[in-house]
Design an enzyme around this catalytic site. Structure first.
Site, short mmCIF file in Angstrom:
data_model
loop_
_atom_site.label_atom_id
_atom_site.label_comp_id
_atom_site.label_asym_id
_atom_site.label_seq_id
_atom_site.Cartn_x
_atom_site.Cartn_y
_atom_site.Cartn_z
N ASP A 161 17.61 -14.24 9.52
CA ASP A 161 17.54 -15.40 8.55
C ASP A 161 17.21 -14.96 7.27
O ASP A 161 16.43 -15.44 6.43
CB ASP A 161 16.62 -16.45 9.07
CG ASP A 161 16.65 -17.70 8.33
OD1 ASP A 161 17.62 -17.78 7.57
OD2 ASP A 161 15.49 -18.49 8.52
N ASN A 208 24.96 -22.55 3.77
CA ASN A 208 24.56 -23.47 2.53
C ASN A 208 24.51 -22.88 1.28
O ASN A 208 23.54 -22.79 0.53
CB ASN A 208 23.02 -23.78 3.14
CG ASN A 208 22.01 -22.33 3.33
OD1 ASN A 208 22.58 -21.29 3.19
ND2 ASN A 208 20.51 -22.56 3.30
N HIS A 231 20.22 -25.31 13.61
CA HIS A 231 19.04 -25.32 12.97
C HIS A 231 18.21 -26.61 13.42
O HIS A 231 18.54 -27.59 13.07
CB HIS A 231 19.05 -25.45 11.21
CG HIS A 231 17.71 -25.22 10.78
ND1 HIS A 231 17.18 -24.17 9.79
CD2 HIS A 231 16.57 -25.94 10.87
CE1 HIS A 231 16.00 -24.41 9.15
NE2 HIS A 231 15.52 -25.59 9.79
N ASP A 250 23.26 -24.52 9.05
CA ASP A 250 21.92 -23.85 9.00
C ASP A 250 21.34 -24.01 7.60
O ASP A 250 21.65 -24.31 6.81
CB ASP A 250 22.25 -22.30 9.02
CG ASP A 250 20.74 -21.75 9.01
OD1 ASP A 250 19.88 -22.26 9.90
OD2 ASP A 250 20.25 -21.08 8.00
O1 DOR Z 1 13.39 -20.58 5.78
C1 DOR Z 1 14.52 -20.97 5.78
N1 DOR Z 1 15.26 -20.77 4.66
N2 DOR Z 1 15.15 -21.31 6.95
C2 DOR Z 1 16.47 -21.70 6.66
O2 DOR Z 1 16.85 -22.21 7.75
C3 DOR Z 1 17.10 -21.53 5.49
C4 DOR Z 1 16.91 -20.91 4.74
C5 DOR Z 1 17.26 -20.93 3.35
O3 DOR Z 1 18.52 -20.92 3.13
O4 DOR Z 1 16.45 -20.43 2.29
ZN ZN Z 2 17.91 -22.11 9.59
#
Ligand code: DOR
Ligand code: ZN
Length: 429
Positions: free
Chosen positions: A310, A100, A184, A157
């Site tokens: 994570d 991401n 996810h 994700d």
């Molecule tokens: O809490 C999260 N933050 N969950 C995720 O799946 C992505 C992540 C993020 O990229 O900040």
């Molecule tokens: Zn995630």
């Protein structure tokens, strides 16, 4: 350097069921000898550095298959170099970056760019390719060219893939390529405010929150598709007892399914949100004590076969926004091993060997990484830690410090991280 000798250390190597005192010799990046300490023929003179292993444990370098290094696009939060430094400080020698980023690794060129830069770091950094173009959930990426460019798996994700036909097709393609699809699982239809459990926490704060059904619903759909297609599927950062039970059921049915638990989901509950505010806001959210215990049960019986952090860095300014607006996620690389020891091993839920298996051996196997074991002739990726040392969490190598565990007293301190025979982190205090 000619070589490193690690003398009289407790070696835990889950793959070979080893838990014994050994001498280890590393030279030219490889493990060249592992001898029982009592019968060792390794001599100090063979190495130009000797690590005294008394009171320490040596294990395969840790493997985190779920990190966000924010690079490119969000390097004010983290970049590949600071992420790698944080990983080494946490005992990790292999990590898998999520996609991401901006741009996302949704084509071979974008993926090649990040992997090229990742190759300059002194730990092993892998990346997924995304499942869909731009993580939009609309159009599949080309799994075959991503695999050829080095993707070790596919994942959107941060976002669910809502279109069932699309994810099924992705499963089929990924299976052809021999790589996992990691998911996810949060259906936005069940979410009013993300990152905070719908229940006790959301009521106290006076918001709608995120219903557990968001996860259960999608996990049910995807495990069924995994069984149908034979694809290797990973349920990322599992948070509900129902999802744990579903994974258990589909594993028993023979599906090639796997699950991750994060240190925060096995350590904290939704009550943490009331104490730490947005530092305990994450997707999926922290849930109830019953869920936490189900996750621990899952880790115990192997239903949940991987611990992944994570690691999700965000800045102080971002996390300082009102709780419904602050981004979700916390950093995790530098506290993961100690949380595993403190919350799981010390409490008698897992043996140290099971912890290492969930933090190294199995994640490496699920993503086909050459890591997760200590054996002769293999690259010397080793974490050396003091399982008894207690320390107070403060100060991070990560660019961000969004952690609810600041000032916590944890047990288990990384002393050396060795990757490819090189010491990439040391703390001899
Ligand atoms: O809490 C999260 N933050 N969950 C995720 O799946 C992505 C992540 C993020 O990229 O900040
Ligand atoms: Zn995630």
């Amino acid at each position: 350097m000619a070589g490193i000798m690690i003398r009289n250390i407790r070696l835990i190597n889950p793959e070979s069921h080893t838990d014994e005192y050994v001498d280890i010799l590393i030279s030219k990046g490889e493990i060249t000898a592992v001898d029982l300490h009592s019968k060792s023929t390794i001599r100090e003179i063979q190495a130009d550095m000797v690590i005294n292993g008394r009171g320490l444990i040596a294990a395969p370098g840790l493997v985190d298959v779920h990190v966000h290094f924010r690079d490119p696009g969000f390097t004010h939060k983290e970049d590949i170099h600071t992420g790698a430094t944080a990983a080494a400080a946490g005992g990790f020698t292999s990590v898998v970056m999520m996609g991401n980023t901006d741009p996302a690794p949704d084509n071979d060129k974008a993926l090649t760019d990040v992997l090229k830069r990742a190759g300059n770091e002194n730990i092993r950094i892998y990346s997924v390719g995304t499942v869909t173009k731009g993580l939009k959930g609309e159009e599949l990426t080309d799994a075959s060219s991503l695999k050829a460019a080095g993707a070790v798996g596919l994942s959107d994700d941060g976002k669910p893939v809502l279109n069932e036909a699309l994810i099924k097709e992705a499963f089929v393609k990924a299976k052809e390529e021999g790589i996992p699809v990691s998911l996810h699982e949060e259906d936005p239809d069940f979410i009013e405010d993300n990152g905070i459990n719908k229940g006790y926490a959301s009521k106290k704060i006076g918001i709608g929150g995120s219903d557990r059904s968001a996860e259960i619903f999608m996990v049910k759909r995807d495990l069924k598709l995994a069984l149908e297609t034979g694809a290797r599927v990973v349920i990322q950062h599992i948070s509900t007892k129902e999802a744990v039970e579903l994974v258990r059921k589909y594993k028993a049915l023979g599906a090639d399914v796997h699950a991750e638990a994060t240190p925060h989901h096995f350590t904290l509950t939704e009550e943490a949100v009331l104490k730490y505010g947005s530092l305990a806001k994450m997707n999926p959210p922290l849930r109830t004590e019953e869920d936490r215990m189900a996750i621990i049960e899952g880790l115990k019986d192997g239903t949940i076969d991987m611990i992944a952090t994570d690691h999700a860095p965000h800045t102080k300014e971002e996390k300082g926004m009102p709780i419904t607006e602050a981004p979700s996620g916390i950093i995790g690389l530098e506290t993961s091993l100690a949380l595993g020891i403190t919350s799981l091993v010390d409490k008698g839920f897992l043996t140290m060997s099971q912890l290492i298996e969930r933090m190294s051996t199995t994640p490496a196997a699920v993503y086909n990484l050459s890591a997760g074991s200590i054996k002769m002739g293999s690259p010397a990726d080793i974490v050396i830690f003091d399982p008894e040392d207690e320390w107070i969490v403060s100060g991070f190598a990560s660019k961000s410090d969004n952690s609810p565990f600041i000032n916590w007293r944890l047990k288990g301190k990384v002393r050396y991280t060795i990757c490819n025979g090189e010491i990439v982190y040391r703390n001899e205090d």
